[in-house]
Scaffold this motif. Structure first.
Motif, PDB file in Angstrom:
ATOM      1  N   UNK A 102       0.749  -1.207   0.010  1.00  0.00           N
ATOM      2  CA  UNK A 102       0.139  -0.039  -0.209  1.00  0.00           C
ATOM      3  C   UNK A 102       0.918   1.285   0.262  1.00  0.00           C
ATOM      4  N   UNK A 103       1.902   1.343   0.915  1.00  0.00           N
ATOM      5  CA  UNK A 103       2.695   2.449   0.814  1.00  0.00           C
ATOM      6  C   UNK A 103       4.315   2.301   1.226  1.00  0.00           C
ATOM      7  N   UNK A 104       4.966   2.926   0.830  1.00  0.00           N
ATOM      8  CA  UNK A 104       6.583   2.798   0.920  1.00  0.00           C
ATOM      9  C   UNK A 104       6.946   2.768   2.419  1.00  0.00           C
ATOM     10  N   UNK A 105       7.953   2.119   2.603  1.00  0.00           N
ATOM     11  CA  UNK A 105       8.602   1.872   3.747  1.00  0.00           C
ATOM     12  C   UNK A 105       8.792   3.127   4.549  1.00  0.00           C
ATOM     13  N   UNK A 106       9.543   4.317   4.053  1.00  0.00           N
ATOM     14  CA  UNK A 106       9.526   5.645   4.753  1.00  0.00           C
ATOM     15  C   UNK A 106       8.248   6.129   5.192  1.00  0.00           C
ATOM     16  N   UNK A 107       7.160   6.099   4.316  1.00  0.00           N
ATOM     17  CA  UNK A 107       5.854   6.665   4.645  1.00  0.00           C
ATOM     18  C   UNK A 107       5.297   5.725   5.866  1.00  0.00           C
ATOM     19  N   UNK A 108       5.440   4.411   5.588  1.00  0.00           N
ATOM     20  CA  UNK A 108       5.005   3.634   6.913  1.00  0.00           C
ATOM     21  C   UNK A 108       5.671   4.000   8.239  1.00  0.00           C
ATOM     22  N   UNK A 109       6.880   4.264   8.141  1.00  0.00           N
ATOM     23  CA  UNK A 109       7.590   4.553   9.278  1.00  0.00           C
ATOM     24  C   UNK A 109       7.253   5.872   9.729  1.00  0.00           C
ATOM     25  N   UNK A 110       6.945   6.704   8.981  1.00  0.00           N
ATOM     26  CA  UNK A 110       6.563   8.063   9.441  1.00  0.00           C
ATOM     27  C   UNK A 110       5.283   8.158   9.955  1.00  0.00           C
ATOM     28  N   UNK A 111       4.297   7.167   9.285  1.00  0.00           N
ATOM     29  CA  UNK A 111       2.784   7.337   9.706  1.00  0.00           C
ATOM     30  C   UNK A 111       2.745   6.428  11.110  1.00  0.00           C
ATOM     31  N   UNK A 143      -6.518  10.312  -1.176  1.00  0.00           N
ATOM     32  CA  UNK A 143      -5.158  10.652  -0.416  1.00  0.00           C
ATOM     33  C   UNK A 143      -3.917  10.201  -0.916  1.00  0.00           C
ATOM     34  N   UNK A 144      -2.941  10.818  -0.925  1.00  0.00           N
ATOM     35  CA  UNK A 144      -1.695  10.623  -1.294  1.00  0.00           C
ATOM     36  C   UNK A 144      -0.623  10.981  -0.144  1.00  0.00           C
ATOM     37  N   UNK A 145      -0.241  10.051   0.418  1.00  0.00           N
ATOM     38  CA  UNK A 145       0.554  10.087   1.857  1.00  0.00           C
ATOM     39  C   UNK A 145       1.944  10.180   1.121  1.00  0.00           C
ATOM     40  N   UNK A 146       2.686  11.232   1.775  1.00  0.00           N
ATOM     41  CA  UNK A 146       4.147  11.450   1.512  1.00  0.00           C
ATOM     42  C   UNK A 146       4.657  11.466   2.707  1.00  0.00           C
ATOM     43  N   UNK A 147       5.994  11.392   2.594  1.00  0.00           N
ATOM     44  CA  UNK A 147       6.850  11.410   3.960  1.00  0.00           C
ATOM     45  C   UNK A 147       6.998  13.108   4.500  1.00  0.00           C
ATOM     46  N   UNK A 148       6.941  13.891   3.527  1.00  0.00           N
ATOM     47  CA  UNK A 148       6.834  15.232   3.988  1.00  0.00           C
ATOM     48  C   UNK A 148       5.625  15.803   4.251  1.00  0.00           C
ATOM     49  N   UNK A 149       4.387  15.147   4.069  1.00  0.00           N
ATOM     50  CA  UNK A 149       3.349  15.661   4.458  1.00  0.00           C
ATOM     51  C   UNK A 149       3.039  14.982   5.972  1.00  0.00           C
ATOM     52  N   UNK A 150       3.325  13.711   6.377  1.00  0.00           N
ATOM     53  CA  UNK A 150       3.375  13.092   7.257  1.00  0.00           C
ATOM     54  C   UNK A 150       4.152  13.885   8.555  1.00  0.00           C
ATOM     55  N   UNK A 151       5.429  14.209   8.020  1.00  0.00           N
ATOM     56  CA  UNK A 151       6.247  15.013   8.811  1.00  0.00           C
ATOM     57  C   UNK A 151       5.863  16.231   9.366  1.00  0.00           C
ATOM     58  N   UNK A 152       5.017  16.818   8.405  1.00  0.00           N
ATOM     59  CA  UNK A 152       4.389  18.070   8.972  1.00  0.00           C
ATOM     60  C   UNK A 152       3.304  17.718   9.764  1.00  0.00           C
ATOM     61  N   UNK A 153       2.688  16.573   9.708  1.00  0.00           N
ATOM     62  CA  UNK A 153       1.622  16.481  10.700  1.00  0.00           C
ATOM     63  C   UNK A 153       2.335  16.051  12.070  1.00  0.00           C
ATOM     64  N   UNK A 154       3.388  15.450  12.064  1.00  0.00           N
ATOM     65  CA  UNK A 154       4.147  15.159  13.265  1.00  0.00           C
ATOM     66  C   UNK A 154       4.507  16.297  14.014  1.00  0.00           C
TER      67      UNK A 154
END
Length: 157
Positions: A1-10, A89-100
């Motif tokens: 479903x998603x790449x490893x960096x996106x999964x780790x950030x999520x 929805x398109x989850x990206x590492x940058x978008x999730x980092x902004x949420x964090x």
């Protein structure tokens, strides 16, 4: 479903969301619960709602619409409009980092500390117990009777 960096950030985001305290006032939708439900599948944790009374998620609704030719008697052109309007929805590492970063600011009370207000706003001279009375009413500590409410309206205290 998603790449490893996106999964780790999520996963990091979900762990941070779990640190949020429970909301003092019950709402129809909880920020904490809705965001955990949104990011758990991205983190590879699956859905956290299994209590039987859970509302269908956006993914469930998309699945129902894609499997049927015309749910609830809808015409095909209306169905296509609904499918086009559903957010993808398109989850990206940058978008999730902004949420964090936003979540960490919430957890640390960054804005509350930066924009600190003094007793002048919390206890105004005209009615110093106003906010305390509101909080007591919300928490159910002290109920106002009709006469005390009328006195407050008439005399402002």
């Amino acid at each position: 479903m998603s790449s490893q960096p996106v999964r780790e950030a999520a996963l990091k985001l979900v762990k941070g969301l779990e640190q949020l305290p429970l909301e003092r006032i019950k709402h129809i939708v909880s920020l904490k619960e809705s965001q955990i439900e949104r990011y758990s599948p991205v983190a590879g944790l699956g859905s956290s709602k299994n209590d039987g009374k859970a509302k269908p998620s956006l993914e469930d609704i998309k699945d129902i619409i894609s499997r049927t030719s015309g749910p609830l008697g809808m015409q095909k052109d209306a169905l296509k409009k609904i499918q086009a309007a559903l957010p993808q929805e398109q989850f990206t590492v940058d978008g999730i980092q902004e949420q964090i970063r936003s979540l960490q600011a919430l957890l640390s009370n960054k804005n509350k500390n930066y924009y600190d207000v003094g007793d002048k706003l919390y206890k105004p001279a005209g009615n110093p117990i106003y906010y305390q009375r509101l909080l007591d009413e919300i928490e159910g500590k002290k109920k106002e009777t009709f006469l005390t409410a009328l006195r407050t309206v008439l005399f402002g205290k």
